[in-house]
Write a protein that holds these residues in place. Structure first.
Motif, PDB file in Angstrom:
ATOM      1  N   SER A  65       2.846   1.081  -5.318  1.00 44.33           N
ATOM      2  CA  SER A  65       3.530   0.634  -6.536  1.00 44.33           C
ATOM      3  C   SER A  65       4.415   1.720  -7.151  1.00 44.33           C
ATOM      4  O   SER A  65       5.245   1.418  -8.008  1.00 44.33           O
ATOM      5  N   ASP A  66       4.251   2.972  -6.712  1.00 45.20           N
ATOM      6  CA  ASP A  66       5.105   4.064  -7.190  1.00 45.20           C
ATOM      7  C   ASP A  66       6.294   4.300  -6.257  1.00 45.20           C
ATOM      8  O   ASP A  66       7.046   5.254  -6.448  1.00 45.20           O
ATOM      9  N   GLY A  67       6.448   3.467  -5.240  1.00 49.71           N
ATOM     10  CA  GLY A  67       7.555   3.623  -4.313  1.00 49.71           C
ATOM     11  C   GLY A  67       7.361   4.753  -3.315  1.00 49.71           C
ATOM     12  O   GLY A  67       8.328   5.297  -2.795  1.00 49.71           O
ATOM     13  N   ARG A  68       6.098   5.102  -3.030  1.00 46.61           N
ATOM     14  CA  ARG A  68       5.823   6.159  -2.050  1.00 46.61           C
ATOM     15  C   ARG A  68       5.268   5.552  -0.765  1.00 46.61           C
ATOM     16  O   ARG A  68       4.499   4.602  -0.798  1.00 46.61           O
ATOM     17  N   LEU A  69       5.649   6.145   0.348  1.00 45.78           N
ATOM     18  CA  LEU A  69       5.199   5.693   1.660  1.00 45.78           C
ATOM     19  C   LEU A  69       3.691   5.860   1.780  1.00 45.78           C
ATOM     20  O   LEU A  69       3.170   6.956   1.576  1.00 45.78           O
ATOM     21  N   VAL A  70       2.987   4.777   2.114  1.00 46.32           N
ATOM     22  CA  VAL A  70       1.538   4.855   2.294  1.00 46.32           C
ATOM     23  C   VAL A  70       1.104   4.560   3.730  1.00 46.32           C
ATOM     24  O   VAL A  70       0.028   4.984   4.139  1.00 46.32           O
ATOM     25  N   GLU A  71       1.932   3.825   4.481  1.00 51.01           N
ATOM     26  CA  GLU A  71       1.629   3.552   5.883  1.00 51.01           C
ATOM     27  C   GLU A  71       2.923   3.450   6.665  1.00 51.01           C
ATOM     28  O   GLU A  71       3.937   2.983   6.154  1.00 51.01           O
ATOM     29  N   ARG A  72       2.832   3.875   7.933  1.00 50.57           N
ATOM     30  CA  ARG A  72       3.980   3.803   8.824  1.00 50.57           C
ATOM     31  C   ARG A  72       3.511   3.395  10.215  1.00 50.57           C
ATOM     32  O   ARG A  72       2.498   3.875  10.701  1.00 50.57           O
ATOM     33  N   TRP A  73       4.257   2.479  10.802  1.00 49.60           N
ATOM     34  CA  TRP A  73       4.096   2.100  12.197  1.00 49.60           C
ATOM     35  C   TRP A  73       5.469   2.286  12.827  1.00 49.60           C
ATOM     36  O   TRP A  73       6.480   1.914  12.228  1.00 49.60           O
ATOM     37  N   GLY A  74       5.535   2.854  14.011  1.00 49.43           N
ATOM     38  CA  GLY A  74       6.853   3.023  14.603  1.00 49.43           C
ATOM     39  C   GLY A  74       6.807   3.524  16.023  1.00 49.43           C
ATOM     40  O   GLY A  74       5.766   3.933  16.530  1.00 49.43           O
ATOM     41  N   SER A  75       7.971   3.471  16.629  1.00 48.75           N
ATOM     42  CA  SER A  75       8.103   3.938  17.997  1.00 48.75           C
ATOM     43  C   SER A  75       9.539   4.368  18.235  1.00 48.75           C
ATOM     44  O   SER A  75      10.480   3.665  17.846  1.00 48.75           O
ATOM     45  N   SER A  76       9.701   5.529  18.846  1.00 46.63           N
ATOM     46  CA  SER A  76      11.010   6.027  19.258  1.00 46.63           C
ATOM     47  C   SER A  76      10.987   6.201  20.772  1.00 46.63           C
ATOM     48  O   SER A  76       9.936   6.465  21.357  1.00 46.63           O
ATOM     49  N   ASP A  77      12.133   6.099  21.391  1.00 41.71           N
ATOM     50  CA  ASP A  77      12.242   6.248  22.839  1.00 41.71           C
ATOM     51  C   ASP A  77      12.206   7.730  23.211  1.00 41.71           C
ATOM     52  O   ASP A  77      13.201   8.306  23.643  1.00 41.71           O
ATOM     53  N   GLU A  78      11.042   8.336  23.049  1.00 37.06           N
ATOM     54  CA  GLU A  78      10.902   9.764  23.335  1.00 37.06           C
ATOM     55  C   GLU A  78      11.068  10.070  24.816  1.00 37.06           C
ATOM     56  O   GLU A  78      11.615  11.103  25.180  1.00 37.06           O
ATOM     57  N   LEU A  79      10.634   9.157  25.691  1.00 37.71           N
ATOM     58  CA  LEU A  79      10.841   9.359  27.121  1.00 37.71           C
ATOM     59  C   LEU A  79      12.336   9.375  27.443  1.00 37.71           C
ATOM     60  O   LEU A  79      12.802  10.218  28.216  1.00 37.71           O
ATOM     61  N   GLY A  80      13.086   8.472  26.821  1.00 34.57           N
ATOM     62  CA  GLY A  80      14.536   8.467  27.008  1.00 34.57           C
ATOM     63  C   GLY A  80      15.168   9.772  26.547  1.00 34.57           C
ATOM     64  O   GLY A  80      16.075  10.303  27.199  1.00 34.57           O
ATOM     65  N   MET A  81      14.684  10.308  25.427  1.00 34.88           N
ATOM     66  CA  MET A  81      15.176  11.589  24.931  1.00 34.88           C
ATOM     67  C   MET A  81      14.885  12.699  25.940  1.00 34.88           C
ATOM     68  O   MET A  81      15.766  13.491  26.276  1.00 34.88           O
ATOM     69  N   LEU A  82      13.659  12.745  26.445  1.00 32.90           N
ATOM     70  CA  LEU A  82      13.286  13.776  27.423  1.00 32.90           C
ATOM     71  C   LEU A  82      14.087  13.637  28.710  1.00 32.90           C
ATOM     72  O   LEU A  82      14.488  14.647  29.306  1.00 32.90           O
ATOM     73  N   ARG A  83      14.362  12.397  29.118  1.00 35.05           N
ATOM     74  CA  ARG A  83      15.203  12.194  30.315  1.00 35.05           C
ATOM     75  C   ARG A  83      16.610  12.736  30.086  1.00 35.05           C
ATOM     76  O   ARG A  83      17.185  13.361  30.978  1.00 35.05           O
ATOM     77  N   GLN A  84      17.182  12.463  28.915  1.00 35.71           N
ATOM     78  CA  GLN A  84      18.521  12.951  28.602  1.00 35.71           C
ATOM     79  C   GLN A  84      18.576  14.477  28.633  1.00 35.71           C
ATOM     80  O   GLN A  84      19.613  15.073  28.959  1.00 35.71           O
ATOM     81  N   LEU A  85      17.458  15.110  28.306  1.00 35.59           N
ATOM     82  CA  LEU A  85      17.397  16.568  28.300  1.00 35.59           C
ATOM     83  C   LEU A  85      17.028  17.128  29.682  1.00 35.59           C
ATOM     84  O   LEU A  85      17.029  18.349  29.881  1.00 35.59           O
ATOM     85  N   GLY A  86      16.694  16.261  30.627  1.00 36.46           N
ATOM     86  CA  GLY A  86      16.306  16.702  31.963  1.00 36.46           C
ATOM     87  C   GLY A  86      14.926  17.324  32.001  1.00 36.46           C
ATOM     88  O   GLY A  86      14.641  18.175  32.835  1.00 36.46           O
ATOM     89  N   LEU A  87      14.027  16.877  31.102  1.00 35.96           N
ATOM     90  CA  LEU A  87      12.709  17.490  30.970  1.00 35.96           C
ATOM     91  C   LEU A  87      11.564  16.628  31.486  1.00 35.96           C
ATOM     92  O   LEU A  87      10.410  16.953  31.248  1.00 35.96           O
ATOM     93  N   THR A  88      11.863  15.561  32.230  1.00 36.86           N
ATOM     94  CA  THR A  88      10.794  14.670  32.688  1.00 36.86           C
ATOM     95  C   THR A  88      10.319  14.974  34.093  1.00 36.86           C
ATOM     96  O   THR A  88       9.271  14.483  34.494  1.00 36.86           O
ATOM     97  N   GLY A  89      11.074  15.760  34.861  1.00 35.02           N
ATOM     98  CA  GLY A  89      10.674  16.072  36.212  1.00 35.02           C
ATOM     99  C   GLY A  89      10.849  14.917  37.178  1.00 35.02           C
ATOM    100  O   GLY A  89      10.348  14.970  38.292  1.00 35.02           O
ATOM    101  N   ASP A  90      11.567  13.861  36.742  1.00 35.95           N
ATOM    102  CA  ASP A  90      11.744  12.720  37.635  1.00 35.95           C
ATOM    103  C   ASP A  90      13.177  12.617  38.180  1.00 35.95           C
ATOM    104  O   ASP A  90      13.625  11.561  38.561  1.00 35.95           O
ATOM    105  N   GLY A  91      13.849  13.732  38.213  1.00 37.07           N
ATOM    106  CA  GLY A  91      15.138  13.739  38.871  1.00 37.07           C
ATOM    107  C   GLY A  91      16.269  13.793  37.945  1.00 37.07           C
ATOM    108  O   GLY A  91      17.364  13.731  38.163  1.00 37.07           O
TER     109      GLY A  91
END
Length: 139
Positions: free
Chosen positions: A113-139
Motif C-alpha cells: 500500500s506504500d508503493g514498495r515492491l514486496v514480491e517479484r517473479w521474473g525471468s531473463s534470457d541469461e543463457l542467451g546473454m552468455l552465448r552472446q558473450l561466448g561464455l557457454t562453451g558450446d561453440g
C-alpha cells in the motif's frame, strides 16, 4: 494503491538500476521483499537487489533496461523488457569480452500500500546473454 502509483514505483526502480543510484532501491523495495527468481547468491530485500544489480552494472557499465510492454493492475505490474550493455567488467568469474549484448526478459511485480515492491517473479534470457558473450562453451 493505484496503477499509476505502481508504475511510478517500478519506474523509480528501473531508473535506480540504469543510473547506478542503487541506494534509491531502499525507497522502492520493502525490507522483506521476496524475489521468487533470485540471481545466484542474491539475498533478500533491498540489499539483495543492490548487490545483484551492482555486480551487473560492474560487468556492464552502460547497462540499459528498456520496457517494451507493460500491464498494470491496482497492486501488480507485468512487463516485458530488453537488457543491453557492453561487457567491460568481470562477470561470474569471466574477464570482460568487450562484446555487446541484448537479451529479453519478463517480470511480474507486486506492491504494498506504500508503493514498495514486496514480491517479484521474473525471468531473463541469461543463457542467451552468455552465448552472446561466448561464455557457454558450446561453440
Amino acid at each position: 494503491m493505484s496503477r499509476q502509483t505502481n508504475i511510478t514505483a517500478q519506474t523509480a526502480f528501473a531508473e535506480a538500476v540504469v543510473s547506478g543510484d542503487l541506494d534509491a532501491l531502499d525507497r522502492v523495495v520493502a525490507p522483506g521483499s521476496i524475489d521468487h527468481d533470485p540471481a545466484p547468491g542474491q539475498g533478500p530485500g533491498p540489499a539483495g537487489y543492490k548487490a545483484m544489480f551492482g555486480e551487473l552494472r560492474a560487468a556492464f557499465p552502460d547497462l540499459n533496461v528498456a520496457v517494451e510492454h507493460l500491464v498494470a493492475t491496482d497492486d501488480e505490474l507485468a512487463f516485458a523488457y530488453t537488457i543491453s550493455g557492453t561487457h567491460l567488467g568481470p562477470l561470474m568469474g569471466h574477464p570482460p569480452t568487450g562484446r555487446k549484448v541484448s537479451y529479453r526478459g519478463m517480470q511480474i511485480s507486486r506492491f504494498d500500500s506504500d508503493g514498495r515492491l514486496v514480491e517479484r517473479w521474473g525471468s531473463s534470457d541469461e543463457l542467451g546473454m552468455l552465448r552472446q558473450l561466448g561464455l557457454t562453451g558450446d561453440g
